[in-house]
Design a protein around this motif. Sequence first.
Motif, short mmCIF file in Angstrom:
data_model
loop_
_atom_site.label_atom_id
_atom_site.label_comp_id
_atom_site.label_asym_id
_atom_site.label_seq_id
_atom_site.Cartn_x
_atom_site.Cartn_y
_atom_site.Cartn_z
N MET A 168 0.85 -1.19 0.00
CA MET A 168 0.00 0.00 0.00
C MET A 168 0.89 1.24 0.00
O MET A 168 1.95 1.27 0.61
N ALA A 169 0.42 2.26 -0.69
CA ALA A 169 1.18 3.50 -0.80
C ALA A 169 1.22 4.23 0.53
O ALA A 169 0.28 4.17 1.32
N HIS A 170 2.33 4.92 0.76
CA HIS A 170 2.50 5.65 2.02
C HIS A 170 2.47 7.15 1.84
O HIS A 170 2.34 7.89 2.81
N HIS A 171 2.61 7.62 0.60
CA HIS A 171 2.66 9.06 0.36
C HIS A 171 1.33 9.55 -0.18
O HIS A 171 0.63 8.83 -0.91
N LYS A 172 1.02 10.78 0.16
CA LYS A 172 -0.23 11.38 -0.27
C LYS A 172 -0.32 11.43 -1.80
O LYS A 172 -1.37 11.15 -2.38
N SER A 173 0.79 11.76 -2.43
CA SER A 173 0.81 11.86 -3.89
C SER A 173 0.60 10.49 -4.54
O SER A 173 -0.04 10.38 -5.60
N ALA A 174 1.13 9.44 -3.91
CA ALA A 174 0.95 8.09 -4.46
C ALA A 174 -0.50 7.65 -4.33
O ALA A 174 -1.04 6.99 -5.23
N LEU A 175 -1.15 8.01 -3.24
CA LEU A 175 -2.56 7.69 -3.07
C LEU A 175 -3.41 8.42 -4.11
O LEU A 175 -4.35 7.85 -4.68
N LYS A 176 -3.05 9.68 -4.37
CA LYS A 176 -3.77 10.44 -5.39
C LYS A 176 -3.57 9.82 -6.76
O LYS A 176 -4.51 9.71 -7.55
N ARG A 177 -2.36 9.40 -7.05
CA ARG A 177 -2.06 8.76 -8.35
C ARG A 177 -2.89 7.48 -8.52
O ARG A 177 -3.40 7.22 -9.59
N ILE A 178 -3.04 6.72 -7.46
CA ILE A 178 -3.85 5.50 -7.51
C ILE A 178 -5.30 5.84 -7.83
O ILE A 178 -5.94 5.18 -8.66
N ARG A 179 -5.83 6.89 -7.20
CA ARG A 179 -7.20 7.32 -7.47
C ARG A 179 -7.36 7.77 -8.93
O ARG A 179 -8.32 7.41 -9.60
N GLN A 180 -6.38 8.54 -9.40
CA GLN A 180 -6.44 9.03 -10.78
C GLN A 180 -6.38 7.88 -11.78
O GLN A 180 -7.11 7.86 -12.77
N ASP A 181 -5.47 6.93 -11.53
CA ASP A 181 -5.31 5.80 -12.44
C ASP A 181 -6.58 4.97 -12.52
O ASP A 181 -6.96 4.51 -13.60
N GLU A 182 -7.24 4.77 -11.41
CA GLU A 182 -8.48 3.99 -11.40
C GLU A 182 -9.57 4.71 -12.19
O GLU A 182 -10.30 4.09 -12.97
N LYS A 183 -9.64 6.02 -12.02
CA LYS A 183 -10.64 6.80 -12.74
C LYS A 183 -10.38 6.74 -14.25
O LYS A 183 -11.30 6.56 -15.05
N LYS A 184 -9.11 6.86 -14.65
CA LYS A 184 -8.75 6.78 -16.07
C LYS A 184 -9.02 5.39 -16.63
O LYS A 184 -9.48 5.25 -17.77
N ARG A 185 -8.74 4.36 -15.83
CA ARG A 185 -8.96 2.98 -16.28
C ARG A 185 -10.43 2.74 -16.59
O ARG A 185 -10.77 2.19 -17.64
N VAL A 186 -11.30 3.19 -15.71
CA VAL A 186 -12.74 3.00 -15.91
C VAL A 186 -13.21 3.80 -17.13
O VAL A 186 -13.99 3.30 -17.95
N HIS A 187 -12.71 5.01 -17.28
CA HIS A 187 -13.07 5.87 -18.41
C HIS A 187 -12.63 5.23 -19.72
O HIS A 187 -13.41 5.13 -20.68
N ASN A 188 -11.39 4.78 -19.79
CA ASN A 188 -10.86 4.15 -21.00
C ASN A 188 -11.60 2.87 -21.33
O ASN A 188 -11.88 2.58 -22.49
N LYS A 189 -11.92 2.10 -20.30
CA LYS A 189 -12.64 0.84 -20.49
C LYS A 189 -14.02 1.09 -21.10
O LYS A 189 -14.45 0.37 -22.00
N TYR A 190 -14.70 2.13 -20.64
CA TYR A 190 -16.01 2.48 -21.15
C TYR A 190 -15.94 2.80 -22.65
O TYR A 190 -16.72 2.27 -23.45
N TYR A 191 -15.01 3.67 -23.04
CA TYR A 191 -14.92 4.07 -24.45
C TYR A 191 -14.45 2.93 -25.33
O TYR A 191 -14.91 2.78 -26.47
#
Length: 83
Positions: free
Chosen positions: A1-24
């Motif tokens: 699990m990520a320990h840095h705030k920026s790494a947690l944000k990156r995980i959230r962003q990546d998941e959002k992009k993954r779902v968006h790309n999967k939809y299209y």
Amino acid sequence: MAHHKSALKRIRQDEKKRVHNKYYAKTTRNAIKALRNATDKEEAAKLYPGVVAMIDKLAKRNIIHKNKASNLKSSLALKVNQL
């Protein structure tokens, strides 16, 4: 699990992009399937420009590779012209 705030944000962003790309990508696959299953030449000719635009958009955004996009468009053009 990520320990840095920026790494947690990156995980959230990546998941959002993954779902968006999967939809299209899925929407485009369904449109390609509809075009391939079309039996009427007029119907296929009407669907073709929209499907090509969707494929180009996926390639532009690096969801699929540009060569794959070219191969798809080429095979679909052959299919439409054979009807």
